[in-house]
Enzyme design. Structure first.
Site, mmCIF file in Angstrom:
data_model
loop_
_atom_site.group_PDB
_atom_site.id
_atom_site.type_symbol
_atom_site.label_atom_id
_atom_site.label_comp_id
_atom_site.label_asym_id
_atom_site.label_seq_id
_atom_site.Cartn_x
_atom_site.Cartn_y
_atom_site.Cartn_z
ATOM 1 N N ASP A 1 0.883 -1.158 0.000
ATOM 2 C CA ASP A 1 0.000 0.000 0.000
ATOM 3 C C ASP A 1 0.931 1.221 0.000
ATOM 4 O O ASP A 1 2.127 1.089 0.294
ATOM 5 C CB ASP A 1 -0.878 -0.048 1.254
ATOM 6 C CG ASP A 1 -1.697 1.201 1.444
ATOM 7 O OD1 ASP A 1 -2.352 1.640 0.477
ATOM 8 O OD2 ASP A 1 -1.681 1.768 2.564
ATOM 9 N N LEU A 2 0.429 2.379 -0.327
ATOM 10 C CA LEU A 2 1.293 3.568 -0.387
ATOM 11 C C LEU A 2 1.162 4.445 0.863
ATOM 12 O O LEU A 2 2.089 4.557 1.668
ATOM 13 C CB LEU A 2 0.960 4.387 -1.640
ATOM 14 C CG LEU A 2 1.712 5.706 -1.789
ATOM 15 C CD1 LEU A 2 3.196 5.486 -2.022
ATOM 16 C CD2 LEU A 2 1.125 6.525 -2.944
ATOM 17 N N ASP A 3 -0.045 5.037 1.007
ATOM 18 C CA ASP A 3 -0.267 6.003 2.087
ATOM 19 C C ASP A 3 -0.237 5.291 3.436
ATOM 20 O O ASP A 3 -1.037 4.384 3.679
ATOM 21 C CB ASP A 3 -1.626 6.695 1.899
ATOM 22 C CG ASP A 3 -1.666 7.520 0.603
ATOM 23 O OD1 ASP A 3 -0.725 8.290 0.382
ATOM 24 O OD2 ASP A 3 -2.633 7.382 -0.165
ATOM 25 N N THR B 1 1.376 10.196 4.171
ATOM 26 C CA THR B 1 0.631 11.277 3.515
ATOM 27 C C THR B 1 -0.643 11.634 4.273
ATOM 28 O O THR B 1 -1.302 12.605 3.918
ATOM 29 C CB THR B 1 0.253 10.865 2.086
ATOM 30 O OG1 THR B 1 -0.116 9.505 2.137
ATOM 31 C CG2 THR B 1 1.395 11.071 1.118
ATOM 32 N N LYS C 1 -8.408 6.728 6.642
ATOM 33 C CA LYS C 1 -7.260 5.938 6.161
ATOM 34 C C LYS C 1 -7.721 4.779 5.284
ATOM 35 O O LYS C 1 -8.559 3.974 5.717
ATOM 36 C CB LYS C 1 -6.434 5.417 7.346
ATOM 37 C CG LYS C 1 -5.604 6.523 7.966
ATOM 38 C CD LYS C 1 -4.614 5.991 8.980
ATOM 39 C CE LYS C 1 -3.774 7.161 9.500
ATOM 40 N NZ LYS C 1 -2.989 6.779 10.673
ATOM 41 N N SER D 1 -2.655 0.735 -4.377
ATOM 42 C CA SER D 1 -3.121 1.900 -3.616
ATOM 43 C C SER D 1 -4.475 2.399 -4.110
ATOM 44 O O SER D 1 -4.759 2.346 -5.308
ATOM 45 C CB SER D 1 -2.096 3.028 -3.763
ATOM 46 O OG SER D 1 -2.617 4.248 -3.281
ATOM 47 N N ALA D 2 -5.270 2.930 -3.190
ATOM 48 C CA ALA D 2 -6.561 3.530 -3.551
ATOM 49 C C ALA D 2 -6.371 4.919 -4.159
ATOM 50 O O ALA D 2 -7.286 5.470 -4.773
ATOM 51 C CB ALA D 2 -7.424 3.658 -2.298
ATOM 52 N N LYS E 1 -11.012 -0.692 -1.737
ATOM 53 C CA LYS E 1 -10.787 -1.579 -0.597
ATOM 54 C C LYS E 1 -11.951 -1.354 0.385
ATOM 55 O O LYS E 1 -12.364 -0.202 0.527
ATOM 56 C CB LYS E 1 -9.460 -1.242 0.107
ATOM 57 C CG LYS E 1 -8.224 -1.403 -0.786
ATOM 58 C CD LYS E 1 -6.988 -0.818 -0.091
ATOM 59 C CE LYS E 1 -5.797 -0.764 -1.045
ATOM 60 N NZ LYS E 1 -4.614 -0.093 -0.478
ATOM 61 N N GLU F 1 0.019 -3.442 4.545
ATOM 62 C CA GLU F 1 -1.101 -2.496 4.632
ATOM 63 C C GLU F 1 -1.183 -1.846 6.004
ATOM 64 O O GLU F 1 -0.938 -2.515 7.003
ATOM 65 C CB GLU F 1 -2.418 -3.264 4.439
ATOM 66 C CG GLU F 1 -3.106 -3.078 3.131
ATOM 67 C CD GLU F 1 -3.636 -1.677 2.878
ATOM 68 O OE1 GLU F 1 -3.726 -0.866 3.806
ATOM 69 O OE2 GLU F 1 -3.957 -1.398 1.719
ATOM 70 N N ASP F 2 -1.589 -0.573 6.055
ATOM 71 C CA ASP F 2 -1.756 0.092 7.354
ATOM 72 C C ASP F 2 -3.219 0.294 7.729
ATOM 73 O O ASP F 2 -3.496 0.759 8.832
ATOM 74 C CB ASP F 2 -1.068 1.467 7.350
ATOM 75 C CG ASP F 2 -1.816 2.461 6.486
ATOM 76 O OD1 ASP F 2 -2.193 2.104 5.351
ATOM 77 O OD2 ASP F 2 -2.072 3.592 6.950
HETATM 78 C C1 BG6 Z 1 -5.659 6.130 0.332
HETATM 79 C C2 BG6 Z 1 -5.604 6.993 1.562
HETATM 80 O O1 BG6 Z 1 -4.418 5.546 0.096
HETATM 81 O O2 BG6 Z 1 -6.035 6.903 -0.813
HETATM 82 C C3 BG6 Z 1 -6.948 7.690 1.763
HETATM 83 O O3 BG6 Z 1 -5.317 6.192 2.703
HETATM 84 C C4 BG6 Z 1 -7.289 8.471 0.499
HETATM 85 O O4 BG6 Z 1 -6.874 8.536 2.883
HETATM 86 C C5 BG6 Z 1 -7.304 7.549 -0.710
HETATM 87 O O5 BG6 Z 1 -8.569 9.086 0.645
HETATM 88 C C6 BG6 Z 1 -7.616 8.274 -2.011
HETATM 89 O O6 BG6 Z 1 -6.572 9.165 -2.298
HETATM 90 P P1 BG6 Z 1 -6.582 10.267 -3.446
HETATM 91 O O7 BG6 Z 1 -5.159 10.706 -3.514
HETATM 92 O O8 BG6 Z 1 -7.031 9.576 -4.711
HETATM 93 O O9 BG6 Z 1 -7.541 11.325 -3.026
HETATM 94 MG MG MG Z 2 -2.743 3.138 3.605
#
Ligand code: BG6
Ligand code: MG
Length: 218
Positions: free
Chosen positions: A9-11, A17, A45, A114-115, A145, A169-170
């Site tokens: 996962d990224l964030d 972030t 998150k 990542s989402a 997710k 994943e966090d």
């Molecule tokens: C996830 C974050 O990775 O991405 C969420 O944990 C965030 O907090 C989601 O809302 C969507 O991100 P973005 O950058 O497309 O608005």
């Molecule tokens: Mg995350």
């Protein structure tokens, strides 16, 4: 287990972030007269941008039309992009870079799951793009997710069976997604929050491929 693929996962796993998401949602909250706290931010998150906006509006007891929601989400994102454009490699979380380099040297494939629709921008900013064999982000998937789509797609693009993949994943939704994808789910963070994971590590500092292999041997 014959480990062939690690999906990150990224964030919250590679970079923190959440603090920038918080600042941007807070700015939107201020504009709408909604008080938005750091504790509220925990609920966002791993949650998609639109669902995050719904949660903010719920907190404020407000409703908006879909067109208005599109505009509000776009305003939040423009502020968020301003913050992430200032990022550099010093924001990679401790231990991530050596671990990723070790995986690469061992010939294990590496994916991003990542989402976020800003995932590619962030990887570029922190200079990590070249480490990834595939990047599956919020622009490629239709189901957020805890749907397993993001991880299933990552593995299938690399021709790896789910049983040979590990996910880091966090977020609770991400752990659920990994389990539903029939992959090994390693939580990064608080073991109480991530109790559903197969294993939890506090962070990547002091983590290594040897340690991952010991976890896999169980
Ligand atoms: C996830 C974050 O990775 O991405 C969420 O944990 C965030 O907090 C989601 O809302 C969507 O991100 P973005 O950058 O497309 O608005
Ligand atoms: Mg995350």
């Amino acid at each position: 287990m014959d480990l062939q693929l690690v999906i990150f996962d990224l964030d919250g796993v590679i970079v923190d972030t959440a603090k920038y998401h918080y600042l941007a949602w807070k700015r939107l909250g201020d504009r709408l007269g909604i008080e938005f706290t750091r504790q509220d931010n925990e609920r966002l998150k791993g949650v998609s941008r639109m669902r995050s906006l719904d949660i903010l509006l719920e907190i404020g007891g407000q409703e908006r039309t879909n067109t208005e929601k599109e505009e509000l989400a776009a305003a939040k994102n423009a502020w968020y992009v301003e913050y992430i454009n200032e990022m550099d490699s010093s924001e990679i979380l401790p231990g991530v870079l050596p671990f990723v380099a070790e995986l690469r040297a061992a010939g294990i494939k590496i994916a991003l799951g990542s989402a976020s629709k800003n995932a590619r921008t962030i990887l570029e900013k922190v200079v990590l793009t070249e480490y990834f064999d595939v990047i599956v982000d919020g622009n490629l998937v239709t189901k957020a997710k805890p749907d397993p789509e993001v991880f299933v797609l990552s593995a299938s693009l690399l021709n790896v069976a789910p049983a040979q993949a590990v996910v880091f994943e966090d977020a609770q939704a991400g752990i659920e997604a990994a389990i539903r994808a029939k992959m090994m789910a390693v939580g990064v963070g608080d073991p109480q929050v991530l109790a559903a994971a197969h294993h939890v590590i506090p962070c990547f500092a002091d983590f290594s491929l040897d340690k991952l292999n010991s976890v896999l041997k169980g």
